[in-house]
Design a protein around this motif. Sequence first.
Motif, PDB file in Angstrom:
ATOM      1  N   MET A  95      -6.992  87.378  19.702  1.00 23.80           N
ATOM      2  CA  MET A  95      -7.847  86.910  20.774  1.00 23.80           C
ATOM      3  C   MET A  95      -9.071  87.813  20.868  1.00 23.80           C
ATOM      4  O   MET A  95      -8.993  88.998  20.596  1.00 23.80           O
ATOM      5  N   SER A  96     -10.143  87.244  21.306  1.00 18.84           N
ATOM      6  CA  SER A  96     -11.404  87.963  21.420  1.00 18.84           C
ATOM      7  C   SER A  96     -11.544  88.577  22.809  1.00 18.84           C
ATOM      8  O   SER A  96     -11.103  88.001  23.806  1.00 18.84           O
ATOM      9  N   GLU A  97     -12.177  89.738  22.871  1.00 11.77           N
ATOM     10  CA  GLU A  97     -12.437  90.415  24.150  1.00 11.77           C
ATOM     11  C   GLU A  97     -13.503  89.675  24.962  1.00 11.77           C
ATOM     12  O   GLU A  97     -13.528  89.770  26.180  1.00 11.77           O
ATOM     13  N   ASN A  98     -14.389  88.962  24.281  1.00 10.42           N
ATOM     14  CA  ASN A  98     -15.565  88.373  24.932  1.00 10.42           C
ATOM     15  C   ASN A  98     -15.339  86.969  25.469  1.00 10.42           C
ATOM     16  O   ASN A  98     -16.244  86.391  26.063  1.00 10.42           O
ATOM     17  N   VAL A  99     -14.168  86.405  25.239  1.00  4.30           N
ATOM     18  CA  VAL A  99     -13.874  85.044  25.680  1.00  4.30           C
ATOM     19  C   VAL A  99     -12.676  85.095  26.624  1.00  4.30           C
ATOM     20  O   VAL A  99     -11.773  85.916  26.455  1.00  4.30           O
ATOM     21  N   SER A 100     -12.681  84.222  27.599  1.00  6.73           N
ATOM     22  CA  SER A 100     -11.591  84.155  28.573  1.00  6.73           C
ATOM     23  C   SER A 100     -10.235  84.063  27.875  1.00  6.73           C
ATOM     24  O   SER A 100     -10.030  83.222  26.998  1.00  6.73           O
ATOM     25  N   VAL A 101      -9.322  84.938  28.265  1.00  5.84           N
ATOM     26  CA  VAL A 101      -7.969  84.925  27.709  1.00  5.84           C
ATOM     27  C   VAL A 101      -7.274  83.618  28.075  1.00  5.84           C
ATOM     28  O   VAL A 101      -6.567  83.029  27.252  1.00  5.84           O
ATOM     29  N   VAL A 102      -7.501  83.137  29.274  1.00  7.71           N
ATOM     30  CA  VAL A 102      -6.883  81.885  29.707  1.00  7.71           C
ATOM     31  C   VAL A 102      -7.387  80.729  28.844  1.00  7.71           C
ATOM     32  O   VAL A 102      -6.596  79.892  28.384  1.00  7.71           O
ATOM     33  N   ALA A 103      -8.686  80.689  28.578  1.00 11.71           N
ATOM     34  CA  ALA A 103      -9.254  79.630  27.740  1.00 11.71           C
ATOM     35  C   ALA A 103      -8.690  79.701  26.321  1.00 11.71           C
ATOM     36  O   ALA A 103      -8.348  78.671  25.726  1.00 11.71           O
ATOM     37  N   GLN A 104      -8.583  80.903  25.789  1.00 11.74           N
ATOM     38  CA  GLN A 104      -8.029  81.060  24.440  1.00 11.74           C
ATOM     39  C   GLN A 104      -6.567  80.654  24.393  1.00 11.74           C
ATOM     40  O   GLN A 104      -6.106  80.053  23.412  1.00 11.74           O
ATOM     41  N   THR A 105      -5.830  80.934  25.459  1.00 12.03           N
ATOM     42  CA  THR A 105      -4.421  80.541  25.526  1.00 12.03           C
ATOM     43  C   THR A 105      -4.299  79.027  25.605  1.00 12.03           C
ATOM     44  O   THR A 105      -3.416  78.437  24.968  1.00 12.03           O
ATOM     45  N   HIS A 106      -5.194  78.385  26.336  1.00 13.14           N
ATOM     46  CA  HIS A 106      -5.199  76.912  26.386  1.00 13.14           C
ATOM     47  C   HIS A 106      -5.446  76.343  24.988  1.00 13.14           C
ATOM     48  O   HIS A 106      -4.792  75.365  24.585  1.00 13.14           O
TER      49      HIS A 106
ATOM     50  N   LEU B  32      -4.701  77.766  22.146  1.00 10.01           N
ATOM     51  CA  LEU B  32      -3.457  77.945  21.385  1.00 10.01           C
ATOM     52  C   LEU B  32      -2.424  76.885  21.758  1.00 10.01           C
ATOM     53  O   LEU B  32      -1.716  76.360  20.892  1.00 10.01           O
ATOM     54  N   GLN B  33      -2.351  76.558  23.025  1.00 17.26           N
ATOM     55  CA  GLN B  33      -1.404  75.537  23.483  1.00 17.26           C
ATOM     56  C   GLN B  33      -1.749  74.165  22.911  1.00 17.26           C
ATOM     57  O   GLN B  33      -0.859  73.384  22.587  1.00 17.26           O
ATOM     58  N   MET B  34      -3.018  73.892  22.771  1.00 15.46           N
ATOM     59  CA  MET B  34      -3.430  72.617  22.171  1.00 15.46           C
ATOM     60  C   MET B  34      -2.963  72.551  20.713  1.00 15.46           C
ATOM     61  O   MET B  34      -2.485  71.506  20.247  1.00 15.46           O
ATOM     62  N   ILE B  35      -3.072  73.655  19.995  1.00 18.32           N
ATOM     63  CA  ILE B  35      -2.608  73.715  18.603  1.00 18.32           C
ATOM     64  C   ILE B  35      -1.097  73.510  18.547  1.00 18.32           C
ATOM     65  O   ILE B  35      -0.586  72.749  17.706  1.00 18.32           O
TER      66      ILE B  35
ATOM     67  N   ILE C 113       3.815  70.131  17.549  1.00 19.65           N
ATOM     68  CA  ILE C 113       4.981  69.435  18.117  1.00 19.65           C
ATOM     69  C   ILE C 113       4.851  67.932  17.906  1.00 19.65           C
ATOM     70  O   ILE C 113       5.839  67.255  17.601  1.00 19.65           O
ATOM     71  N   SER C 114       3.638  67.396  18.036  1.00 26.99           N
ATOM     72  CA  SER C 114       3.440  65.949  17.850  1.00 26.99           C
ATOM     73  C   SER C 114       3.706  65.526  16.405  1.00 26.99           C
ATOM     74  O   SER C 114       3.967  64.354  16.141  1.00 26.99           O
ATOM     75  N   GLU C 115       3.663  66.460  15.473  1.00 27.92           N
ATOM     76  CA  GLU C 115       3.983  66.178  14.070  1.00 27.92           C
ATOM     77  C   GLU C 115       5.486  66.237  13.811  1.00 27.92           C
ATOM     78  O   GLU C 115       5.931  66.061  12.684  1.00 27.92           O
ATOM     79  N   GLY C 116       6.256  66.519  14.855  1.00 23.54           N
ATOM     80  CA  GLY C 116       7.709  66.524  14.724  1.00 23.54           C
ATOM     81  C   GLY C 116       8.310  67.889  14.438  1.00 23.54           C
ATOM     82  O   GLY C 116       9.505  67.997  14.174  1.00 23.54           O
ATOM     83  N   ILE C 117       7.508  68.933  14.494  1.00 24.97           N
ATOM     84  CA  ILE C 117       8.011  70.276  14.248  1.00 24.97           C
ATOM     85  C   ILE C 117       8.383  70.902  15.585  1.00 24.97           C
ATOM     86  O   ILE C 117       7.581  70.905  16.522  1.00 24.97           O
ATOM     87  N   LYS C 118       9.603  71.447  15.660  1.00 23.59           N
ATOM     88  CA  LYS C 118      10.035  72.082  16.902  1.00 23.59           C
ATOM     89  C   LYS C 118       9.476  73.501  16.970  1.00 23.59           C
ATOM     90  O   LYS C 118       9.534  74.252  15.997  1.00 23.59           O
ATOM     91  N   VAL C 119       8.955  73.846  18.143  1.00 20.66           N
ATOM     92  CA  VAL C 119       8.438  75.192  18.387  1.00 20.66           C
ATOM     93  C   VAL C 119       9.088  75.693  19.670  1.00 20.66           C
ATOM     94  O   VAL C 119       8.867  75.133  20.747  1.00 20.66           O
ATOM     95  N   ASP C 120       9.898  76.721  19.538  1.00 23.96           N
ATOM     96  CA  ASP C 120      10.619  77.287  20.671  1.00 23.96           C
ATOM     97  C   ASP C 120       9.641  77.856  21.700  1.00 23.96           C
ATOM     98  O   ASP C 120       8.656  78.520  21.342  1.00 23.96           O
ATOM     99  N   GLU C 121       9.918  77.634  22.974  1.00 28.04           N
ATOM    100  CA  GLU C 121       9.026  78.103  24.039  1.00 28.04           C
ATOM    101  C   GLU C 121       8.937  79.631  24.064  1.00 28.04           C
ATOM    102  O   GLU C 121       7.862  80.189  24.264  1.00 28.04           O
TER     103      GLU C 121
END
Length: 128
Positions: A1-12, A14-17, A22-30
């Motif tokens: 993660m970058s220091e210059n960009v909102s951590v919350v935005a970067q986490t969002h 990552l969640q989109m990725i 998951i939509s491709e059928g691959i399970k990702v543990d929480e």
Amino acid sequence: MSENVSVVAQTHDLQMIVHEIISEGIKVDEQMQVAAIIDKLPNSWKEFQKGLRHKQSELSIVNLMARLQIEEEARKQDKKNESLTNTHANYSNSHQGNGNASGNGVKVNFLTSSDSALKGQHTFSKTK
């Protein structure tokens, strides 16, 4: 993660990725998602990161996001307060001793109006 960009935005982001994976059928543990986000936090978040690692087993993505948002807001507020304190200290230090505002012999007097319509406003006058 970058220091210059909102951590919350970067986490969002990552969640989109993760949702695409998951939509491709691959399970990702929480808990794997939580651990990955914690591990990717910027260096300036080291102490916060350590605290999260101890609570990792009890954190959900939703709880992690809430904690990140709270921490980010607190850091913004601290930075704002620090900036105001530094500005005040710089102003005070630059005006000590000689009583002039710019070092060129010009003295600035701050007059506060007692008129109720102008209450809280300041007028400035220069004297040499």
